[in-house]
Write an enzyme that holds these catalytic residues in place. Sequence first.
Site, PDB file in Angstrom:
ATOM      1  N   THR A 163       0.800  -1.230   0.000  1.00  0.00           N
ATOM      2  CA  THR A 163       0.000   0.000   0.000  1.00  0.00           C
ATOM      3  C   THR A 163       0.833   1.281   0.000  1.00  0.00           C
ATOM      4  O   THR A 163       0.582   2.190  -0.796  1.00  0.00           O
ATOM      5  CB  THR A 163      -0.953  -0.003   1.212  1.00  0.00           C
ATOM      6  OG1 THR A 163      -1.808  -1.130   1.123  1.00  0.00           O
ATOM      7  CG2 THR A 163      -1.790   1.266   1.247  1.00  0.00           C
ATOM      8  N   ASP A 213      -4.278   5.884   7.013  1.00  0.00           N
ATOM      9  CA  ASP A 213      -3.506   7.133   7.047  1.00  0.00           C
ATOM     10  C   ASP A 213      -2.569   7.234   5.851  1.00  0.00           C
ATOM     11  O   ASP A 213      -2.482   8.279   5.202  1.00  0.00           O
ATOM     12  CB  ASP A 213      -2.733   7.266   8.360  1.00  0.00           C
ATOM     13  CG  ASP A 213      -1.980   6.012   8.771  1.00  0.00           C
ATOM     14  OD1 ASP A 213      -1.288   5.409   7.930  1.00  0.00           O
ATOM     15  OD2 ASP A 213      -2.081   5.616   9.946  1.00  0.00           O
ATOM     16  N   ARG A 214      -1.851   6.140   5.514  1.00  0.00           N
ATOM     17  CA  ARG A 214      -0.909   6.204   4.401  1.00  0.00           C
ATOM     18  C   ARG A 214      -1.613   6.383   3.059  1.00  0.00           C
ATOM     19  O   ARG A 214      -1.029   6.904   2.110  1.00  0.00           O
ATOM     20  CB  ARG A 214      -0.017   4.954   4.377  1.00  0.00           C
ATOM     21  CG  ARG A 214      -0.749   3.622   4.266  1.00  0.00           C
ATOM     22  CD  ARG A 214       0.232   2.461   4.433  1.00  0.00           C
ATOM     23  NE  ARG A 214      -0.386   1.140   4.357  1.00  0.00           N
ATOM     24  CZ  ARG A 214      -0.914   0.489   5.380  1.00  0.00           C
ATOM     25  NH1 ARG A 214      -0.922   1.061   6.584  1.00  0.00           N
ATOM     26  NH2 ARG A 214      -1.438  -0.715   5.231  1.00  0.00           N
ATOM     27  N   HIS A 242      -8.022  -9.212   2.198  1.00  0.00           N
ATOM     28  CA  HIS A 242      -7.145  -9.888   3.155  1.00  0.00           C
ATOM     29  C   HIS A 242      -7.924 -10.878   4.022  1.00  0.00           C
ATOM     30  O   HIS A 242      -7.436 -11.964   4.328  1.00  0.00           O
ATOM     31  CB  HIS A 242      -6.452  -8.874   4.057  1.00  0.00           C
ATOM     32  CG  HIS A 242      -5.195  -8.305   3.490  1.00  0.00           C
ATOM     33  ND1 HIS A 242      -4.079  -9.063   3.260  1.00  0.00           N
ATOM     34  CD2 HIS A 242      -4.878  -7.031   3.104  1.00  0.00           C
ATOM     35  CE1 HIS A 242      -3.124  -8.304   2.762  1.00  0.00           C
ATOM     36  NE2 HIS A 242      -3.580  -7.067   2.649  1.00  0.00           N
ATOM     37  N   HIS A 293      -1.988  -2.143  -5.681  1.00  0.00           N
ATOM     38  CA  HIS A 293      -1.431  -3.480  -5.881  1.00  0.00           C
ATOM     39  C   HIS A 293      -2.580  -4.424  -6.197  1.00  0.00           C
ATOM     40  O   HIS A 293      -3.754  -4.070  -6.050  1.00  0.00           O
ATOM     41  CB  HIS A 293      -0.674  -3.986  -4.644  1.00  0.00           C
ATOM     42  CG  HIS A 293      -1.457  -3.902  -3.365  1.00  0.00           C
ATOM     43  ND1 HIS A 293      -2.493  -4.751  -3.063  1.00  0.00           N
ATOM     44  CD2 HIS A 293      -1.365  -3.049  -2.316  1.00  0.00           C
ATOM     45  CE1 HIS A 293      -3.013  -4.438  -1.896  1.00  0.00           C
ATOM     46  NE2 HIS A 293      -2.347  -3.385  -1.422  1.00  0.00           N
ATOM     47  N   HIS A 326      -0.492  -9.951  -0.726  1.00  0.00           N
ATOM     48  CA  HIS A 326       0.170  -9.345  -1.888  1.00  0.00           C
ATOM     49  C   HIS A 326       1.584  -8.963  -1.490  1.00  0.00           C
ATOM     50  O   HIS A 326       2.009  -9.200  -0.361  1.00  0.00           O
ATOM     51  CB  HIS A 326      -0.601  -8.111  -2.353  1.00  0.00           C
ATOM     52  CG  HIS A 326      -0.915  -7.163  -1.229  1.00  0.00           C
ATOM     53  ND1 HIS A 326      -0.023  -6.207  -0.788  1.00  0.00           N
ATOM     54  CD2 HIS A 326      -2.007  -7.051  -0.428  1.00  0.00           C
ATOM     55  CE1 HIS A 326      -0.558  -5.538   0.218  1.00  0.00           C
ATOM     56  NE2 HIS A 326      -1.761  -6.031   0.475  1.00  0.00           N
TER      57      HIS A 326
END
Length: 555
Positions: free
Chosen positions: A88, A171-172, A318, A362, A495
């Site tokens: 990510t 957040d990212r 996931h 991804h 991933h």
Amino acid sequence: MKRILSFMALFLVAGMCVGIAQRNGKKRKPVSDSTASPKLIVGIVVDQMRYDYLTRFWNHYSEGGFKRMVSQGFNCKNHHFNYAPTSTGPGHASVYTGATPSMHGIIGNNWYDKVQGESVYCASDDAFESVGTSGDAGKMSPHRMLTTTMTDQLRLHTQMRGKVIAVALKDRGAVLPGGHTANAAYWFEGGSTGNWITSSYYMDALPQWVSDFNSSDAVEAYKKPWTTLKPINTYLESGPDANSYEGKFQGETSTVFPHDLPKLWDENGKFNLLRITAYGNSMTTDFALAALEGEDLGKDDITDFLAISYSSTDYVGHFFGVNSKEVQDTYLRLDNDLERLFNTLDKDVGEGEYTVFLTADHGAINVPAYLFDQKIPAGYLNNNAQKQRFEAFLKYRYGTTNIVKDISNNQVFLDHKVIGNLDMDLDDVQEEIAMELLGYDNVYKVYTAHQMWRTNYTSGLPNILQNGWNQKRSGDILLVPPPGFASYSRTGSTHGSPMVYDTHVPLLLFGKGIKKGNTAERTEIPDIAPTISVLLGMAFPNGVTGEPISEALKN
């Protein structure tokens, strides 16, 4: 003569009205100009979206979401990440910088920092405080990203007058797309509050519209059972609802729909539970639309940028796996959210006045246990057995395990000082350890930092690894697991590899300045930022390695 005088009088009156409007600070509505820049760019990153989600679920999609982007815009059918790891943080950074981790420096979600001697998170920053919460979830900034983004370049190009707002559950997924100069980046705290928060990097207090949103029941409205959007017996594009390849929420005895979220609430992190459902994307859309209104985005001729990352697709993938009914339902509901977003943009910004791109950070592997049961080579990595064997080798060959400082992100970090004290050559040690690891069942390919330094790879796995390898931040030995294998639980998908199931993702563009059409020629993630830069007539991000997709742009 009377007609001439009447015309002159009308002209003078009109001129007086314009002058009054200008003195009062009002703007005349501009005449639409097909050559002008869009009023708004909307960048959409769908977390963990494989390209085949577009085609597998096609017959279930409405005309106003994914299908609208394909029919009215440009579809890059052979779009890939050209680096690994495919995760990510690097994904969002690469989309927005037009570069790979070798340039922008975001080499993972977390990585071992060779200078600090500890693991660091791609967006964490203790120099700043949380805004909107008393916890630490807001202590974030983009300081570890070494290059500019297309959002930074828009800010610079417009003398900081063009607004940039970034929104994501993660957040990212907000911090990195927003770039270094964003007006704001917001993410979801979850837990017991269910609030949207930010960092003091951007502001000292939440704007009133965010506080109003947090005070409303917009998020609480999704505390309800997760049922399928359509009759589940029509979901023929995914596997059986009851199977052994999916995770179960705490308190559940089965993997099947419906998922009773109110009943499961307290045992599963309260508002965090919504992340792992299709409702997380709807919450994100709600907040993005509130940002559109609250920040007056796309309301004048200075281009603004709204960056949206849909994170729940990753959480669901996931947890349940790429072949689950839950993943299918999540994408059908996301399609409705996209239609809702586009309809609002049509009304508030103007149809034909904005431009959208949609891609992913991804892809994902199918559940290895499922693949194995279908007689496809697949499985799980036995890292503990590998670790014991590796440590025994290190002690036997070098007399100590301290020669290795860390193993993470499929990379081995060596202690160069220890190697120096042993009076050994670093290149020789890298090669010797690489040859040892190549003999392990868990390892498919091995490359050394020496090879990354000395060789310019132009194709294949070595090229993908080299694009993800940063000279100052990455490790000494790079490992590639076998195709179909993963280090993960036996339920759900993951991933991170350089394999095609992790690299092949969609890229759809539509709106102002975009041609209708498609291509099966290879395009790559770093191509997105220079394409948008050309569309806006602005400078490229300063580390860009991609090329504009010229066939998608109108002349």
